[in-house]
Design an enzyme around this catalytic site. Structure first.
Site, PDB file in Angstrom:
ATOM      1  N   LYS A  11      -8.511  -2.346   0.966  1.00  0.00           N
ATOM      2  CA  LYS A  11      -8.418  -1.458   2.140  1.00  0.00           C
ATOM      3  C   LYS A  11      -9.146  -0.007   1.772  1.00  0.00           C
ATOM      4  O   LYS A  11      -9.765   0.581   2.949  1.00  0.00           O
ATOM      5  CB  LYS A  11      -7.007  -0.926   2.525  1.00  0.00           C
ATOM      6  N   ARG A  52       0.909  -1.226   0.038  1.00  0.00           N
ATOM      7  CA  ARG A  52       0.192  -0.064   0.295  1.00  0.00           C
ATOM      8  C   ARG A  52       0.847   1.235  -0.093  1.00  0.00           C
ATOM      9  O   ARG A  52       1.941   1.275   0.228  1.00  0.00           O
ATOM     10  CB  ARG A  52      -0.750   0.015   1.315  1.00  0.00           C
ATOM     11  N   SER A 101      -1.168  -5.554  10.069  1.00  0.00           N
ATOM     12  CA  SER A 101      -0.415  -6.592   9.252  1.00  0.00           C
ATOM     13  C   SER A 101       0.758  -7.022   9.858  1.00  0.00           C
ATOM     14  O   SER A 101       1.614  -6.317  10.156  1.00  0.00           O
ATOM     15  CB  SER A 101      -0.217  -5.888   7.780  1.00  0.00           C
ATOM     16  N   LYS A 135      -3.136 -11.722  12.906  1.00  0.00           N
ATOM     17  CA  LYS A 135      -4.555 -12.004  12.786  1.00  0.00           C
ATOM     18  C   LYS A 135      -4.948 -12.893  12.014  1.00  0.00           C
ATOM     19  O   LYS A 135      -5.677 -13.731  12.496  1.00  0.00           O
ATOM     20  CB  LYS A 135      -5.089 -10.607  12.019  1.00  0.00           C
ATOM     21  N   THR A 136      -4.406 -13.088  10.681  1.00  0.00           N
ATOM     22  CA  THR A 136      -4.886 -14.197   9.835  1.00  0.00           C
ATOM     23  C   THR A 136      -4.488 -15.537  10.361  1.00  0.00           C
ATOM     24  O   THR A 136      -5.006 -16.455  10.344  1.00  0.00           O
ATOM     25  CB  THR A 136      -4.218 -13.749   8.448  1.00  0.00           C
ATOM     26  N   HIS A 163     -10.787  -3.306  12.728  1.00  0.00           N
ATOM     27  CA  HIS A 163      -9.578  -4.065  12.054  1.00  0.00           C
ATOM     28  C   HIS A 163      -9.273  -5.295  12.942  1.00  0.00           C
ATOM     29  O   HIS A 163      -8.366  -5.180  13.568  1.00  0.00           O
ATOM     30  CB  HIS A 163      -8.420  -3.055  11.946  1.00  0.00           C
ATOM     31  N   ASP A 171      -9.771 -10.432   8.817  1.00  0.00           N
ATOM     32  CA  ASP A 171      -9.396  -9.091   8.655  1.00  0.00           C
ATOM     33  C   ASP A 171     -10.404  -7.971   9.116  1.00  0.00           C
ATOM     34  O   ASP A 171      -9.781  -7.098   9.806  1.00  0.00           O
ATOM     35  CB  ASP A 171      -8.543  -8.912   7.386  1.00  0.00           C
ATOM     36  N   ARG A 203       1.484 -12.219  -1.394  1.00  0.00           N
ATOM     37  CA  ARG A 203       0.188 -12.400  -0.564  1.00  0.00           C
ATOM     38  C   ARG A 203      -0.557 -13.600  -1.315  1.00  0.00           C
ATOM     39  O   ARG A 203      -0.432 -13.876  -2.536  1.00  0.00           O
ATOM     40  CB  ARG A 203      -0.593 -11.225  -0.587  1.00  0.00           C
TER      41      ARG A 203
END
Length: 538
Positions: free
Chosen positions: A207, A64, A244, A248-249, A226, A263, A328
């Site tokens: 996002k 990003r 990130s 989390k994932t 988030h 997410d 990713r």
């Protein structure tokens, strides 16, 4: 010409935006095999992996570009947006120039891909989202990330609630007022439109929609988060907050619990619901042993971004990072065997704040009081991990309000206040989990083993940590368990794990505490005395 599932008013809608529908081949919600065909034919270097995933490349930008995000300064929203380091104003005329530039470029493409889908699994709150782009890889990516409508829903989709025009192959003009580079990611809430120029990184679309939900959901009395979420066999829900690279994932993909989402979620008066229809997992160092659910989800229909692979066998090298460390995988959530469909759940029992402590002085787990929970939610301390953003090559200490500052629209205190009300009303337990370093700071200590973090999460879900003996940590005054099944006791106490001198540990801890205090000055005027007292005490 239109391919795919028809929508009666689509051409008129495109004409209003300036698209030349008489020349363009409009491809709406193509089937996955069709998008594969187009990508392999038209996109340089695209390929099919040995497990059937589509390998795609995002070009120059592999993460990003938060410094290029803009929100249009419009009368109807001017007093609602938290202007500052995250949300930078863009004049309306500049946005119109961007929109025209994007449409003019897309009019030169042979095909225009339209992807219609939903954001939000709760029908009461979901938004109808339309993606307009020129790359089949982008269309497949958003096919995975949005909630996929049925054929009947597509035929009657009607006008979208929000639209993303992605002309990322074409640069923005830095001479336009408010544009600082050839990359621009701009949102207009009045026009319900997002325009992307100068970046082909697909995560900007994902996002961007999250940012949109962060604006509209609080207006509806719903808290946008988030976070990832999963549910146990008894229906009890856990929320995992974190930026990130904090886990989390990975941590929400638990074979013993149903995955609600990895997410982005919302918490309404009815419970929690996922915003997305898929997952966007980091693929660097991915292995079947450590993350079997994610590893096995990479098959036909999955998009693999910027990965290294063998040119003959097409076997992916997940340890490779010749293009970027931010490799990713994007796949539909149903590719996870234990996905909870529909992706909704009850009010959370446990709230887990994930942080990646680069100093190595925070404990792997601590139970927080209500005031501490608010303080650390607003602070959102972590370290940015290499690859999550352009230019990040080593962990950088950062404070990200609500563990999602880049995507907030309202002031952080609005989200924090909503969380406090829900947390207290539903009596949720709150835990701080450090997935960062132990035994020393980055470069000296070691990253906490994923095996240990999973054991801690298991003990939270089983209730074992609720009854564990604790000690109060210095400076931060956390309640830290002295034991946890599957985790060495010296790992739980960062002072005991520290490889340097006690004085060095104390200096490092005080240094981090001071950073918290300095960061929180931004929020002191709106924080209660109880929240202020819950921070580190030097």
């Amino acid at each position: 010409m239109i391919s795919g599932i028809q929508e009666p008013n689509l051409l008129a809608w495109l004409d209003q935006l300036g698209f030349n529908t008489s020349l363009l081949h409009i491809k709406r919600n193509l089937a996955v095999p069709e998008l594969y065909q187009d990508a392999l034919r038209d996109e340089p270097n695209s390929a099919i992996s040995s497990t059937g995933a589509l390998i795609a490349f995002s070009g120059e930008k592999t993460g990003r570009s938060p410094n290029d995000k803009r929100i249009v300064d419009e009368p109807s929203t001017r007093d609602q947006v938290w202007w500052g380091p995250v949300n930078t104003k863009l004049p309306p005329r500049s946005f119109d120039i961007n929109r025209k530039r994007a449409v003019d470029y897309l009019n030169t493409r042979p095909s225009l891909y339209i992807l219609d889908g939903y954001a939000g699994w709760d029908p009461k709150y979901r938004l109808k989202v339309r993606i307009v782009c020129a790359r089949p890889y982008h269309a497949l990516f958003m096919h995975n990330m949005l909630i996929r409508p049925s054929p009947d829903e597509l035929e009657s989709f009607g006008q979208p609630d929000f639209t993303v025009i992605n002309a990322g192959q074409f640069p923005a003009d830095p001479l336009v007022d408010g544009i600082s580079s050839k990359t621009s990611v701009a949102l207009s809430f009045e026009q319900r439109l997002m325009v992307i120029l100068g970046t082909e990184y697909a995560g900007e679309m994902k996002k961007g929609i999250f940012t949109v939900m962060h604006y509209y959901m609080p207006k509806a009395g719903v808290l946008s988060l988030h976070s990832s979420a999963n549910a146990g066999p008894d229906g009890s829900v856990s929320l995992f907050f974190g930026l990130s690279g904090t886990g989390k994932t990975t941590l929400s993909a638990d074979p013993h619990r149903g995955l609600i989402g990895d997410d982005e979620h919302c918490w309404s008066d009815h419970g929690v619901f996922n915003i997305e229809g898929g997952c966007y997992a980091k693929a660097i160092n991915l292995s079947a042993e450590k993350e079997p659910e994610i590893f096995n989800a990479i098959r036909f229909g999955t998009v693999l971004e910027n990965v290294d692979f063998d040119s003959r066998s097409h076997i992916v090298d997940y340890d490779g990072c010749s293009i970027t460390e931010n490799t990713r995988a994007s796949y539909p959530i149903e590719f996870i065997p234990n996905a909870k469909l529909p992706c909704v759940g009850s009010h959370p029992t446990n709230i887990i704040l994930l942080t990646c402590d680069a100093f190595g002085v925070l404990p792997p787990v601590a139970k927080l009081t209500s005031a501490q929970a608010m303080y650390h939610f607003i602070s959102g301390y972590t370290a940015k991990i290499p690859g999550t953003e352009m230019g990040v090559t080593e962990p950088i200490t950062t404070f990200s309000a609500c563990f999602g500052q880049p995507f907030l629209v309202w002031h952080p205190v609005k989200y924090a206040t909503m969380l406090a009300e829900k947390m207290l009303h539903h009596r949720a337990n709150v835990w701080l989990i450090n997935t960062g370093w132990n035994g020393g700071a980055y470069g000296t200590g070691k990253r906490i083993s994923l095996k240990y973090t999973r054991a801690i999460i298991d003990a939270i879900h089983s209730g074992q940590l609720d009854s564990a003996e604790t000690f109060e940590s210095p400076i931060f005054h956390f309640c830290v368990p002295t034991s946890c099944p599957g985790v060495p006791s010296d790992v739980l106490d960062p002072a005991k794990a520290w490889k340097g001198s006690p004085d060095d540990f104390d200096r490092t801890l005080r240094n981090l505490g001071q950073r918290f205090i300095n960061n929180f000055k931004t929020f002191e005027d709106q924080a209660t005395p109880e929240i202020l007292a819950a921070g580190p005490q030097l």
